[in-house]
Design an enzyme around this catalytic site. Structure first.
Site, PDB file in Angstrom:
ATOM      1  CB  VAL A  43     -11.344  57.631  64.348  1.00  0.00           C
ATOM      2  CG1 VAL A  43     -12.412  56.583  64.111  1.00  0.00           C
ATOM      3  CG2 VAL A  43     -10.379  57.725  63.184  1.00  0.00           C
ATOM      4  CE1 TYR A 136       0.004  55.042  56.721  1.00  0.00           C
ATOM      5  CE2 TYR A 136       2.095  53.967  56.226  1.00  0.00           C
ATOM      6  CZ  TYR A 136       0.741  53.887  56.489  1.00  0.00           C
ATOM      7  OH  TYR A 136       0.116  52.659  56.539  1.00  0.00           O
TER       8      TYR A 136
HETATM    9  N1  LIG Z   1      -3.094  49.144  52.292  1.00  0.00           N
HETATM   10  C1  LIG Z   1      -1.862  48.881  52.681  1.00  0.00           C
HETATM   11  O1  LIG Z   1      -1.008  48.487  51.863  1.00  0.00           O
HETATM   12  C2  LIG Z   1      -1.446  49.038  54.134  1.00  0.00           C
HETATM   13  C3  LIG Z   1      -0.155  48.670  54.508  1.00  0.00           C
HETATM   14  C4  LIG Z   1       0.224  48.802  55.844  1.00  0.00           C
HETATM   15  C5  LIG Z   1      -0.651  49.311  56.783  1.00  0.00           C
HETATM   16  N2  LIG Z   1      -1.903  49.680  56.383  1.00  0.00           N
HETATM   17  C6  LIG Z   1      -2.779  50.225  57.418  1.00  0.00           C
HETATM   18  O2  LIG Z   1      -3.951  49.436  57.494  1.00  0.00           O
HETATM   19  C7  LIG Z   1      -5.041  50.232  57.948  1.00  0.00           C
HETATM   20  C8  LIG Z   1      -6.215  50.033  57.024  1.00  0.00           C
HETATM   21  O3  LIG Z   1      -5.807  50.440  55.732  1.00  0.00           O
HETATM   22  P1  LIG Z   1      -6.587  49.975  54.423  1.00  0.00           P
HETATM   23  O4  LIG Z   1      -5.585  49.497  53.439  1.00  0.00           O
HETATM   24  O5  LIG Z   1      -7.734  49.096  54.774  1.00  0.00           O
HETATM   25  O6  LIG Z   1      -7.077  51.405  53.918  1.00  0.00           O
HETATM   26  P2  LIG Z   1      -8.554  51.908  53.583  1.00  0.00           P
HETATM   27  O7  LIG Z   1      -8.364  53.292  53.079  1.00  0.00           O
HETATM   28  O8  LIG Z   1      -9.238  50.907  52.735  1.00  0.00           O
HETATM   29  O9  LIG Z   1      -9.264  51.896  55.000  1.00  0.00           O
HETATM   30  C9  LIG Z   1      -9.124  52.927  55.920  1.00  0.00           C
HETATM   31  C10 LIG Z   1     -10.483  53.243  56.470  1.00  0.00           C
HETATM   32  O10 LIG Z   1     -10.342  54.278  57.429  1.00  0.00           O
HETATM   33  C11 LIG Z   1     -11.381  55.214  57.225  1.00  0.00           C
HETATM   34  N3  LIG Z   1     -10.968  56.515  57.733  1.00  0.00           N
HETATM   35  C12 LIG Z   1      -9.979  57.309  57.260  1.00  0.00           C
HETATM   36  N4  LIG Z   1      -9.908  58.424  57.966  1.00  0.00           N
HETATM   37  C13 LIG Z   1     -10.875  58.355  58.919  1.00  0.00           C
HETATM   38  C14 LIG Z   1     -11.307  59.224  59.947  1.00  0.00           C
HETATM   39  N5  LIG Z   1     -10.702  60.405  60.181  1.00  0.00           N
HETATM   40  N6  LIG Z   1     -12.338  58.836  60.729  1.00  0.00           N
HETATM   41  C15 LIG Z   1     -12.946  57.650  60.528  1.00  0.00           C
HETATM   42  N7  LIG Z   1     -12.584  56.782  59.562  1.00  0.00           N
HETATM   43  C16 LIG Z   1     -11.564  57.132  58.765  1.00  0.00           C
HETATM   44  C17 LIG Z   1     -11.606  55.220  55.726  1.00  0.00           C
HETATM   45  O11 LIG Z   1     -12.880  55.768  55.375  1.00  0.00           O
HETATM   46  C18 LIG Z   1     -11.455  53.746  55.393  1.00  0.00           C
HETATM   47  O12 LIG Z   1     -12.680  53.045  55.486  1.00  0.00           O
HETATM   48  C19 LIG Z   1      -4.514  51.682  57.994  1.00  0.00           C
HETATM   49  O13 LIG Z   1      -4.195  52.018  59.320  1.00  0.00           O
HETATM   50  C20 LIG Z   1      -3.271  51.627  57.145  1.00  0.00           C
HETATM   51  O14 LIG Z   1      -2.326  52.617  57.509  1.00  0.00           O
HETATM   52  C21 LIG Z   1      -2.332  49.548  55.094  1.00  0.00           C
END
Ligand SMILES: NC(=O)c1ccc[n+]([C@@H]2O[C@H](COP(=O)([O-])OP(=O)(O)OC[C@H]3O[C@@H](n4cnc5c(N)ncnc54)[C@H](O)[C@@H]3O)[C@@H](O)[C@H]2O)c1
Length: 236
Positions: A43, A136
């Site tokens: 992405v 981040y």
């Molecule tokens: N897990 C947490 O505690 C948390 C807390 C706050 C915010 N977030 C945010 O929520 C969102 C989702 O996080 P999550 O917990 O589901 O993590 P996750 O790692 O399960 O999901 C992230 C997804 O993004 C995909 N991805 C990563 N880099 C990519 C790239 N360059 N191109 C295409 N796809 C890509 C990964 O393959 C994965 O499927 C993120 O933006 C994260 O920063 C997560």
């Protein structure tokens, strides 16, 4: 999120660079009877945004919602002096450039569709910097700001833009999980339970419900908003 959109009758295009997980997700959502397609791609690259939006145009002829959710938070990128320059650039590219590129590709089709809704995933780290996560935190603060500029610039086109700020989710992000032992992940969960006012981590379904609200017509007068979904953690 994809499951909940499918349950509401939405047609979907899922984008991820992990082709195996993407196909598993697509197949699971398709099993529920939904019309769901997928695009494998990074992405942070413009070609992925063009392919995804091109797909929406050719397959569906319109685009109502863009959800920018992909993100990374590599464990080795801690304080500024502990962050490799390449990691800094990569985190900003995947977490923010992606949303810029996707929005840039999607907005013309949303305009043609008579409007639309963009939801960006930021984090409470974007509102209150997290220690040992410099790049981040900066990337998520940028997502909050990007959301505001989108809301201002495209309100005239009937396009709303909002963001969610999750706190401790039920899983550590995939790229961090690889570098954390099972015991460290359990310690994170216990730490969350102790620190979060509601006493537990959030579920992905709970975040998805907030995204669905912002994406849909129940939020027709909501734009430029930051919805914190963190069980009260930011108040600490
Ligand atoms: N897990 C947490 O505690 C948390 C807390 C706050 C915010 N977030 C945010 O929520 C969102 C989702 O996080 P999550 O917990 O589901 O993590 P996750 O790692 O399960 O999901 C992230 C997804 O993004 C995909 N991805 C990563 N880099 C990519 C790239 N360059 N191109 C295409 N796809 C890509 C990964 O393959 C994965 O499927 C993120 O933006 C994260 O920063 C997560």
């Amino acid at each position: 999120m994809a499951r909940q959109v499918a349950a509401e009758g939405g047609r979907l295009i899922l984008v991820d660079w992990d082709g195996t997980s993407l196909e598993a997700a697509r197949a699971a959502v398709a099993d529920s009877g939904a019309d769901v397609r997928s695009v494998v791609g990074d992405v942070s690259e413009e070609s992925t945004a063009k392919a995804a939006v091109g797909h929406a145009r050719s397959e569906f002829g319109r685009l109502d919602v863009l959800f920018n959710n992909a993100g990374i938070d590599p464990l080795p990128a801690r304080s500024v002096i502990e962050t490799e320059v390449a990691d800094w650039d990569r985190i900003l590219d995947v977490n923010v450039r992606s949303a810029f590129l996707m929005s840039r590709a999607a907005i013309p089709l949303m305009r043609e569709s008579g409007g639309g809704s963009i939801v960006n995933t930021a984090s409470i780290a974007g509102l209150k910097p997290a220690g040992e996560e410099a790049a981040y935190s900066v990337s998520k603060a940028a997502m909050v700001s990007l959301t505001g500029t989108l809301a201002l610039d495209f309100a005239v086109d009937g396009i709303r833009a909002n963001c969610i700020c999750p706190g401790f989710m039920e899983k550590v992000m995939t790229d961090r999980r690889r570098d954390l032992t099972e015991a460290e992940q359990q310690a994170r969960a216990a730490g969350a339970a102790a620190r979060v006012p509601l006493g537990r981590q959030g579920t992905y379904e709970e975040v998805a419900r907030a995204v669905l609200f912002l994406a849909g017509s129940d939020a027709s007068y909501v734009t430029g908003a930051t919805l914190v979904v963190d069980g009260g953690l930011l108040l600490r």
